[in-house]
Design a protein around this motif. Structure first.
Motif, mmCIF file in Angstrom:
data_model
loop_
_atom_site.group_PDB
_atom_site.id
_atom_site.type_symbol
_atom_site.label_atom_id
_atom_site.label_comp_id
_atom_site.label_asym_id
_atom_site.label_seq_id
_atom_site.Cartn_x
_atom_site.Cartn_y
_atom_site.Cartn_z
ATOM 1 N N VAL A 55 19.033 3.021 -3.664
ATOM 2 C CA VAL A 55 17.747 3.329 -2.685
ATOM 3 C C VAL A 55 16.894 4.451 -2.591
ATOM 4 O O VAL A 55 17.752 5.615 -3.322
ATOM 5 N N ASN A 56 15.630 4.683 -2.852
ATOM 6 C CA ASN A 56 15.249 5.316 -3.062
ATOM 7 C C ASN A 56 14.336 6.338 -1.774
ATOM 8 O O ASN A 56 14.661 5.918 -0.959
ATOM 9 N N LEU A 57 14.766 7.819 -1.982
ATOM 10 C CA LEU A 57 14.254 8.463 -0.704
ATOM 11 C C LEU A 57 13.076 9.394 -1.154
ATOM 12 O O LEU A 57 13.199 9.832 -2.592
ATOM 13 N N TYR A 58 12.074 9.322 0.118
ATOM 14 C CA TYR A 58 10.934 10.250 -0.146
ATOM 15 C C TYR A 58 10.808 12.090 0.313
ATOM 16 O O TYR A 58 10.978 11.216 1.336
ATOM 17 N N LYS A 59 10.205 12.856 0.810
ATOM 18 C CA LYS A 59 10.283 13.582 1.284
ATOM 19 C C LYS A 59 8.884 14.333 0.421
ATOM 20 O O LYS A 59 8.095 14.529 -0.747
ATOM 21 N N LEU A 60 7.764 15.513 0.818
ATOM 22 C CA LEU A 60 7.102 15.991 0.528
ATOM 23 C C LEU A 60 7.308 17.427 -0.325
ATOM 24 O O LEU A 60 8.495 17.536 -0.560
ATOM 25 N N LYS A 61 6.849 16.847 -1.517
ATOM 26 C CA LYS A 61 7.444 18.584 -2.057
ATOM 27 C C LYS A 61 7.327 20.052 -1.649
ATOM 28 O O LYS A 61 6.314 20.262 -0.373
ATOM 29 N N CYS A 62 7.980 20.467 -1.311
ATOM 30 C CA CYS A 62 7.575 21.918 -0.899
ATOM 31 C C CYS A 62 6.715 22.340 -1.008
ATOM 32 O O CYS A 62 6.493 22.475 -2.051
ATOM 33 N N ALA A 63 6.337 23.279 -0.042
ATOM 34 C CA ALA A 63 5.342 23.832 -0.172
ATOM 35 C C ALA A 63 5.466 25.724 -1.298
ATOM 36 O O ALA A 63 4.478 25.921 -1.562
ATOM 37 N N ASN A 64 6.823 26.018 -1.117
ATOM 38 C CA ASN A 64 7.175 26.891 -1.231
ATOM 39 C C ASN A 64 7.621 26.767 -2.197
ATOM 40 O O ASN A 64 8.419 25.767 -3.157
ATOM 41 N N THR A 107 0.933 -0.938 0.341
ATOM 42 C CA THR A 107 0.095 -0.248 -0.025
ATOM 43 C C THR A 107 0.783 1.231 -0.349
ATOM 44 O O THR A 107 1.006 2.098 -0.873
ATOM 45 N N ILE A 108 2.001 1.486 0.897
ATOM 46 C CA ILE A 108 2.826 2.541 0.829
ATOM 47 C C ILE A 108 3.827 2.814 -0.589
ATOM 48 O O ILE A 108 3.754 3.524 -0.696
ATOM 49 N N TYR A 109 3.949 1.417 -1.397
ATOM 50 C CA TYR A 109 4.571 2.011 -2.069
ATOM 51 C C TYR A 109 3.873 2.249 -3.162
ATOM 52 O O TYR A 109 4.210 3.112 -4.033
ATOM 53 N N ARG A 110 2.237 2.089 -3.597
ATOM 54 C CA ARG A 110 1.305 2.128 -4.506
ATOM 55 C C ARG A 110 1.201 3.569 -3.858
ATOM 56 O O ARG A 110 0.492 4.586 -5.418
ATOM 57 N N ASN A 111 1.027 3.575 -3.158
ATOM 58 C CA ASN A 111 0.492 5.202 -2.842
ATOM 59 C C ASN A 111 1.491 6.614 -3.217
ATOM 60 O O ASN A 111 1.710 7.511 -3.088
ATOM 61 N N LEU A 112 2.798 5.618 -3.024
ATOM 62 C CA LEU A 112 3.985 6.466 -3.512
ATOM 63 C C LEU A 112 4.428 6.727 -4.635
ATOM 64 O O LEU A 112 4.880 7.907 -5.247
#
Length: 144
Positions: free
Chosen positions: A79-88, A56-61
């Motif tokens: 290794v893939n690393l993720y974070k939300l895109k910056c609001a700015n 589920t995590i992979y599908r949502n990512l």
């Protein structure tokens, strides 16, 4: 970005609000200044919603990446690393700690220099991304 801002951006009939997605969204919002692996996101999501599973995590990512909500990098170790895109939404780059994953925004872009060099070589650059890697002050102190 708040959790509500997150849901306002991804709101669509195809992306329904479910318990695992609520938990993942909360983790992404709380961790928006850190790059995390899918496995780390999974562990943090399970702490909020124990029934969440890794697929589920992979599908949502993948979906969030398609919605242009995630910043994803692949390390030199694959290794893939993720974070939300910056609001700015202002164009900027990042400095990423290889110890703890902390991310700092770098509000400087050397693109003009690269663009001139590329033009001299007969290239036109269509897009670019610049990440700088190193150890933050906290991680440097820990390694002493």
């Amino acid at each position: 970005m708040t959790t509500q801002e997150f849901w306002n951006k991804v709101k669509s009939p195809e992306y329904k609000i479910t318990q695992p997605r609520l938990a993942l969204a909360e983790v992404l919002v709380e961790s928006q200044n850190v790059m995390l692996t899918a496995e780390s996101l999974y562990a943090k999501t399970r702490a909020l919603f124990p029934k969440a599973n890794l697929s589920t995590i992979y599908r949502n990512l993948e979906t969030l990446e398609q919605l242009n909500m995630l910043y994803k990098i692949t390390t030199d170790k694959g290794v893939n690393l993720y974070k939300l895109k910056c609001a700015n939404s202002e164009h900027h780059h990042h400095i990423i700690c290889t110890g703890c994953g902390k991310v700092l925004d770098l509000h400087y872009c050397p693109f003009d220099t690269f663009s001139k060099l590329a033009a001299q070589a007969g290239f036109t650059i269509s897009e670019h991304r610049l990440e700088l890697y190193g150890l933050c002050g906290d991680c440097q102190a820990k390694s002493r």
